[in-house]
Design a protein around this motif. Structure first.
Motif, PDB file in Angstrom:
ATOM      1  N   ALA A   1     -10.936  -1.325  -3.117  1.00 54.40           N
ATOM      2  CA  ALA A   1      -9.675  -1.420  -3.859  1.00 54.40           C
ATOM      3  C   ALA A   1      -8.937  -2.705  -3.520  1.00 54.40           C
ATOM      4  O   ALA A   1      -8.387  -3.380  -4.404  1.00 54.40           O
ATOM      5  CB  ALA A   1      -8.792  -0.211  -3.546  1.00 54.40           C
TER       6      ALA A   1
ATOM      7  N   LEU B   1      -7.979  -5.793  -6.049  1.00 58.04           N
ATOM      8  CA  LEU B   1      -6.604  -6.253  -6.222  1.00 58.04           C
ATOM      9  C   LEU B   1      -6.482  -7.753  -5.965  1.00 58.04           C
ATOM     10  O   LEU B   1      -5.807  -8.475  -6.718  1.00 58.04           O
ATOM     11  CB  LEU B   1      -5.674  -5.482  -5.284  1.00 58.04           C
ATOM     12  CG  LEU B   1      -4.177  -5.753  -5.448  1.00 58.04           C
ATOM     13  CD1 LEU B   1      -3.705  -5.380  -6.845  1.00 58.04           C
ATOM     14  CD2 LEU B   1      -3.370  -5.005  -4.393  1.00 58.04           C
TER      15      LEU B   1
ATOM     16  N   ILE C   1      -1.559  -1.280  -4.097  1.00 60.29           N
ATOM     17  CA  ILE C   1      -2.585  -0.238  -4.115  1.00 60.29           C
ATOM     18  C   ILE C   1      -1.873   1.097  -3.958  1.00 60.29           C
ATOM     19  O   ILE C   1      -1.042   1.269  -3.056  1.00 60.29           O
ATOM     20  CB  ILE C   1      -3.606  -0.424  -2.982  1.00 60.29           C
ATOM     21  CG1 ILE C   1      -4.461  -1.672  -3.236  1.00 60.29           C
ATOM     22  CG2 ILE C   1      -4.509   0.802  -2.864  1.00 60.29           C
ATOM     23  CD1 ILE C   1      -5.434  -1.972  -2.125  1.00 60.29           C
TER      24      ILE C   1
ATOM     25  N   SER D   1      -5.539   1.801  -8.113  1.00 58.08           N
ATOM     26  CA  SER D   1      -5.356   3.126  -7.523  1.00 58.08           C
ATOM     27  C   SER D   1      -6.649   3.602  -6.860  1.00 58.08           C
ATOM     28  O   SER D   1      -7.747   3.235  -7.265  1.00 58.08           O
ATOM     29  CB  SER D   1      -4.924   4.143  -8.579  1.00 58.08           C
ATOM     30  OG  SER D   1      -5.996   4.465  -9.432  1.00 58.08           O
TER      31      SER D   1
ATOM     32  N   LEU E   1       0.868  -1.181   0.000  1.00 59.18           N
ATOM     33  CA  LEU E   1       0.000   0.000   0.000  1.00 59.18           C
ATOM     34  C   LEU E   1       0.902   1.227   0.000  1.00 59.18           C
ATOM     35  O   LEU E   1       1.716   1.408   0.908  1.00 59.18           O
ATOM     36  CB  LEU E   1      -0.905   0.003   1.231  1.00 59.18           C
ATOM     37  CG  LEU E   1      -1.795   1.234   1.444  1.00 59.18           C
ATOM     38  CD1 LEU E   1      -2.820   1.365   0.312  1.00 59.18           C
ATOM     39  CD2 LEU E   1      -2.508   1.162   2.790  1.00 59.18           C
TER      40      LEU E   1
END
Length: 344
Positions: A308, A312, A137, A154, A76
C-alpha cells in the motif's frame, strides 16, 4: 456522464461558502463558529460543525495555499493500533517508509467499535490530505469514497472495487483452503465466527465457508454461524455460543486469529482441549498464532502495508499504477490445533 460530473464536484475543494449554503446560514456565521466565537446558538454551532465534517472542509488556509508543494509526509489512519493486525500493517508501512524519502504520521480512533467512526475517519483524512501530508493510507475504512483530491490507498476496504486504489488478501480463496482442510480431516459440523460485516474481507470469508460446505454436500446450518467483529471479546462471546450448543461443532473456523484466541479462552473455561475435543482454525497468521500452535491462513499483513505504501508513493510521484487493486495471495499454515475426526 452525469455520474462523472458528480464525482468531479465532490473532489473539488470545499469552501466556507459551500458550508454556509449547506447549513442554511451566512458565511459570517460559519466564520464565527470556526473562530470560536460565543455569540452563536449551541444548536446552530453543532449543526455547522456537523456540516463541516460531512463536507470534509479544511480551515487550514496556509496549507491550502501551499498544497502544490510536496511535504514528504504520509498519513496512516487506522481504527486501533493496539491490535496485532494493525501492528503487522505498520511493520510493512515502516519498511517502505525506511526505503523512501517520506516520514509517517499515524492517526487512530483507538477502538474499531467506537461510535461515529465515519465522521472521525473523514475528519482525519481531511486534516491529513488537505493540510500536512502528500497522501493517506486508510486501514479497514468505514467509508467507500472520500471527497478529497489527494492520493488515498486503502487496506482491507469496505468493497471489492472502491473509487480509490486498494490492497487486500485473497480472502475467499483463503477461507476455502481452511474449510477444505477441515473437511478433509473428516469434519462436517464446522462452526464459523464471522468478522466485521461492513468489510469486504469478512463477507468474502463467509462466502468461502458457505461455498466449501455446498461443494462438499454438507448442509449449511445457521446455528453454526456466529457474528463477531474481529476482536478477542467477540471471539469469547461467539465461542461460548457455539460450544454451548447441545450438539456442538467438531471444529471452529474463526475468521481472524484474534477471535480464535477468544475461543482458546472459552475452551479453557469449559475444560475443553484443542484439538482433542474440537479443532480450531484462524485467519491472519499474526505472531501469537505460532506460539499457540494455531492452524491459520496467512494473509501476509506486513506485505499488504508495504504494498500500500509503495502504491501511494507511486501516485504521489505521478508514476502510473499497473493495477488499481493489489491482491496478496493467502496461504494455509498447518500447525497443531486440528486433528482428524471420525464419527462414532
Amino acid at each position: 456522464m452525469r455520474k462523472t460530473g458528480n464525482m468531479e464536484n465532490q473532489r473539488r475543494s470545499v469552501t466556507i461558502r459551500d458550508v454556509a449554503e449547506t447549513a442554511g446560514v451566512s458565511v459570517s456565521t460559519v466564520s464565527r463558529v470556526l473562530n470560536g466565537k460565543v455569540d452563536v446558538a449551541k444548536e446552530t454551532k453543532n449543526h455547522i460543525l456537523s456540516i463541516i465534517d460531512d463536507l470534509g472542509y479544511s480551515t487550514n488556509l496556509a496549507a491550502r495555499s501551499m498544497r502544490s508543494q510536496k511535504k514528504n509526509l504520509i498519513g496512516l489512519i487506522m481504527p486501533d493500533i493496539a491490535y496485532p493486525f494493525a501492528i503487522e500493517v505498520m511493520k510493512g508501512v515502516n519498511r517502505a517508509i525506511a526505503e523512501s524519502e517520506f516520514d509517517l504520521l499515524v492517526y487512530t480512533s483507538g477502538d474499531v467499535r467506537k461510535r461515529g467512526r465515519v465522521t472521525s475517519e473523514q475528519k482525519y483524512i481531511t486534516l491529513l490530505a488537505k493540510s500536512i501530508s502528500d497522501g493517506v493510507i486508510v486501514v479497514a475504512p468505514v467509508a467507500s469514497e472520500y471527497n478529497i483530491d489527494k492520493p488515498i490507498v486503502s487496506i482491507d476496504p469496505v468493497m471489492s472495487h472502491p473509487n480509490y486504489p486498494s490492497v487486500h488478501a485473497t480472502n475467499y480463496e483463503g477461507s476455502r483452503a481452511a474449510m477444505e482442510y477441515l473437511i478433509g480431516l473428516g469434519h462436517k459440523r464446522i462452526g464459523f465466527i464471522n468478522g466485521r460485516t461492513e468489510l469486504e474481507s469478512a463477507n468474502r470469508r463467509l462466502s468461502g465457508y458457505r461455498d466449501a460446505l455446498k461443494k462438499n454436500g454438507i448442509p449449511i446450518k445457521e446455528e453454526l454461524i456466529a457474528s463477531g467483529d474481529y476482536t478477542t471479546e467477540t471471539g469469547v462471546k461467539c465461542g461460548r455460543q457455539l460450544l454451548s450448543l447441545k450438539n456442538r461443532p467438531t471444529a471452529i473456523f474463526a475468521s481472524n486469529d484474534q477471535m480464535a484466541m477468544g475461543v482458546y479462552q472459552v475452551a479453557e473455561e469449559m475444560g475443553l482441549r484443542i484439538p482433542e475435543d474440537f479443532s480450531l482454525v484462524g485467519f491472519d497468521n499474526i505472531s501469537e498464532s505460532k506460539y499457540l500452535g494455531l492452524t491459520t491462513v496467512d494473509q501476509f499483513i506486513s506485505e499488504q502495508g508495504y504494498g500500500a505504501m509503495q502504491m501511494l508513493i507511486q501516485i504521489i510521484n505521478e508514476v502510473p499504477l499497473e493495477k488499481q487493486t493489489l491482491k496478496v495471495q493467502t496461504q494455509l499454515v498447518v500447525r497443531s490445533s486440528c486433528r482428524e475426526y471420525h464419527e462414532s
